[in-house]
Design a protein around this motif. Structure first.
Motif, mmCIF file in Angstrom:
data_model
loop_
_atom_site.group_PDB
_atom_site.id
_atom_site.type_symbol
_atom_site.label_atom_id
_atom_site.label_comp_id
_atom_site.label_asym_id
_atom_site.label_seq_id
_atom_site.Cartn_x
_atom_site.Cartn_y
_atom_site.Cartn_z
ATOM 1 N N SER A 31 0.864 -1.260 -8.773
ATOM 2 C CA SER A 31 1.967 -1.731 -7.932
ATOM 3 C C SER A 31 2.139 -3.244 -8.010
ATOM 4 C CB SER A 31 1.786 -1.279 -6.488
ATOM 5 O OG SER A 31 0.675 -1.910 -5.895
ATOM 6 N N GLU A 32 1.046 -3.989 -8.046
ATOM 7 C CA GLU A 32 1.153 -5.445 -8.125
ATOM 8 C C GLU A 32 1.708 -5.901 -9.470
ATOM 9 O OE1 GLU A 32 0.927 -7.763 -5.747
ATOM 10 O OE2 GLU A 32 0.676 -6.081 -4.389
ATOM 11 N N LEU A 33 1.292 -5.237 -10.536
ATOM 12 C CA LEU A 33 1.850 -5.588 -11.847
ATOM 13 C C LEU A 33 3.343 -5.259 -11.899
ATOM 14 C CD1 LEU A 33 -1.052 -4.551 -14.235
ATOM 15 C CD2 LEU A 33 -0.242 -6.870 -13.750
ATOM 16 N N ALA A 34 3.724 -4.131 -11.337
ATOM 17 C CA ALA A 34 5.149 -3.775 -11.285
ATOM 18 C C ALA A 34 5.915 -4.784 -10.431
ATOM 19 C CB ALA A 34 5.322 -2.360 -10.735
ATOM 20 N N ASP A 35 5.331 -5.155 -9.283
ATOM 21 C CA ASP A 35 5.943 -6.191 -8.435
ATOM 22 C C ASP A 35 6.188 -7.464 -9.240
ATOM 23 O OD1 ASP A 35 6.106 -4.828 -6.043
ATOM 24 O OD2 ASP A 35 4.356 -5.769 -5.138
ATOM 25 N N ALA A 53 13.618 -6.389 -4.285
ATOM 26 C CA ALA A 53 13.586 -5.561 -5.494
ATOM 27 C C ALA A 53 12.157 -5.249 -5.921
ATOM 28 C CB ALA A 53 14.334 -6.250 -6.630
ATOM 29 N N SER A 54 11.278 -6.247 -5.882
ATOM 30 C CA SER A 54 9.901 -5.993 -6.305
ATOM 31 C C SER A 54 9.196 -5.042 -5.349
ATOM 32 C CB SER A 54 9.119 -7.304 -6.445
ATOM 33 O OG SER A 54 8.897 -7.919 -5.204
ATOM 34 N N ASN A 55 9.475 -5.159 -4.066
ATOM 35 C CA ASN A 55 8.875 -4.219 -3.112
ATOM 36 C C ASN A 55 9.459 -2.818 -3.242
ATOM 37 O OD1 ASN A 55 7.127 -6.087 -2.141
ATOM 38 N ND2 ASN A 55 8.186 -6.426 -0.224
ATOM 39 N N ALA A 56 10.731 -2.735 -3.599
ATOM 40 C CA ALA A 56 11.348 -1.415 -3.796
ATOM 41 C C ALA A 56 10.717 -0.676 -4.962
ATOM 42 C CB ALA A 56 12.851 -1.563 -4.025
ATOM 43 N N VAL A 57 10.184 -1.407 -5.920
ATOM 44 C CA VAL A 57 9.494 -0.794 -7.053
ATOM 45 C C VAL A 57 8.004 -0.607 -6.750
ATOM 46 C CG1 VAL A 57 8.803 -1.160 -9.461
ATOM 47 C CG2 VAL A 57 11.139 -1.658 -8.741
ATOM 48 N N GLY A 58 7.370 -1.641 -6.232
ATOM 49 C CA GLY A 58 5.920 -1.615 -6.027
ATOM 50 C C GLY A 58 5.441 -0.664 -4.944
ATOM 51 N N ALA A 59 6.165 -0.588 -3.832
ATOM 52 C CA ALA A 59 5.720 0.249 -2.711
ATOM 53 C C ALA A 59 5.654 1.735 -3.073
ATOM 54 C CB ALA A 59 6.609 0.033 -1.496
ATOM 55 N N PRO A 60 6.681 2.297 -3.693
ATOM 56 C CA PRO A 60 6.560 3.716 -4.069
ATOM 57 C C PRO A 60 5.451 3.953 -5.094
ATOM 58 C CG PRO A 60 8.854 3.034 -4.168
ATOM 59 C CD PRO A 60 8.036 1.801 -3.939
ATOM 60 N N LEU A 61 5.311 3.033 -6.055
ATOM 61 C CA LEU A 61 4.238 3.194 -7.044
ATOM 62 C C LEU A 61 2.870 3.171 -6.374
ATOM 63 C CD1 LEU A 61 5.445 1.046 -10.063
ATOM 64 C CD2 LEU A 61 5.056 3.515 -10.016
ATOM 65 N N ASP A 62 2.667 2.225 -5.476
ATOM 66 C CA ASP A 62 1.401 2.124 -4.759
ATOM 67 C C ASP A 62 1.086 3.422 -4.015
ATOM 68 O OD1 ASP A 62 -0.817 0.383 -3.535
ATOM 69 O OD2 ASP A 62 0.227 1.142 -1.763
ATOM 70 N N THR A 63 2.068 3.915 -3.305
ATOM 71 C CA THR A 63 1.882 5.134 -2.520
ATOM 72 C C THR A 63 1.568 6.338 -3.402
ATOM 73 O OG1 THR A 63 3.329 4.333 -0.767
ATOM 74 C CG2 THR A 63 3.037 6.715 -0.914
ATOM 75 N N ILE A 64 2.363 6.540 -4.419
ATOM 76 C CA ILE A 64 2.201 7.723 -5.270
ATOM 77 C C ILE A 64 0.894 7.675 -6.051
ATOM 78 C CG2 ILE A 64 3.166 8.941 -7.268
ATOM 79 C CD1 ILE A 64 5.965 8.125 -6.098
ATOM 80 N N LEU A 82 6.537 5.217 2.902
ATOM 81 C CA LEU A 82 7.607 4.316 2.476
ATOM 82 C C LEU A 82 8.356 3.736 3.671
ATOM 83 C CD1 LEU A 82 8.975 6.028 -0.726
ATOM 84 C CD2 LEU A 82 7.280 4.201 -0.503
ATOM 85 N N TRP A 83 8.486 4.508 4.729
ATOM 86 C CA TRP A 83 9.129 4.014 5.949
ATOM 87 C C TRP A 83 8.344 2.817 6.507
ATOM 88 C CZ3 TRP A 83 13.528 4.144 8.424
ATOM 89 C CH2 TRP A 83 13.580 3.811 9.780
ATOM 90 N N VAL A 84 7.042 2.970 6.607
ATOM 91 C CA VAL A 84 6.192 1.898 7.136
ATOM 92 C C VAL A 84 6.221 0.686 6.202
ATOM 93 C CG1 VAL A 84 3.800 1.267 7.656
ATOM 94 C CG2 VAL A 84 4.719 3.436 8.473
ATOM 95 N N LYS A 85 6.137 0.930 4.901
ATOM 96 C CA LYS A 85 6.146 -0.181 3.945
ATOM 97 C C LYS A 85 7.493 -0.902 3.946
ATOM 98 C CE LYS A 85 2.482 1.640 1.107
ATOM 99 N NZ LYS A 85 2.003 1.989 -0.212
ATOM 100 N N ALA A 86 8.558 -0.170 4.157
ATOM 101 C CA ALA A 86 9.882 -0.808 4.233
ATOM 102 C C ALA A 86 9.933 -1.764 5.423
ATOM 103 C CB ALA A 86 10.978 0.247 4.338
#
Length: 112
Positions: A31-35, A53-64, A82-86
């Motif tokens: 997730s951090e590399l994607a961020d 944008a970076s959080n929209a990509v990193g947060a789902p990756l981190d979770t999954i 994702l709700w909490v991370k948003a």
């Protein structure tokens, strides 16, 4: 940034059970590399755009990645995660924007 990713992986290995440490380290790294890959090119177009944008990509990756590797049910947990991370993104962004607006207002008010 890479040093922070490595430090996070080491902390996970020291503080958690091996399965959770591996899941945490992998999720953190991915997730951090994607961020970083999303954030860097967008930074010149504005901080807000880059952060969101970076959080929209990193947060789902981190979770999954974490839930999958840790052996937890992935798809039932993703919406709540994702709700909490948003909100964890939107609240600080709103605070920074408010502080920036206040500072701009004060600077304008201080001009003769």
């Amino acid at each position: 940034m890479l040093a922070c990713i490595a430090a996070g992986a080491v902390l996970s290995a020291v503080l958690a059970a091996p399965t959770l440490a591996l899941a945490s380290a992998a999720a953190f790294a991915v997730s951090e590399l994607a961020d970083l890959l999303v954030y860097q090119p967008l930074r010149g177009r504005g901080l807000l755009r880059a952060v969101l944008a970076s959080n929209a990509v990193g947060a789902p990756l981190d979770t999954i990645v974490f839930l999958t590797l840790a052996g937890f049910p992935v798809w039932s947990a993703v919406p709540g995660q994702l709700w909490v991370k948003a909100w964890a993104t939107l609240i600080p962004v709103a605070a920074v924007l408010a502080a920036h607006a206040l500072l701009r207002h004060r600077l304008r008010s201080d001009r003769p």
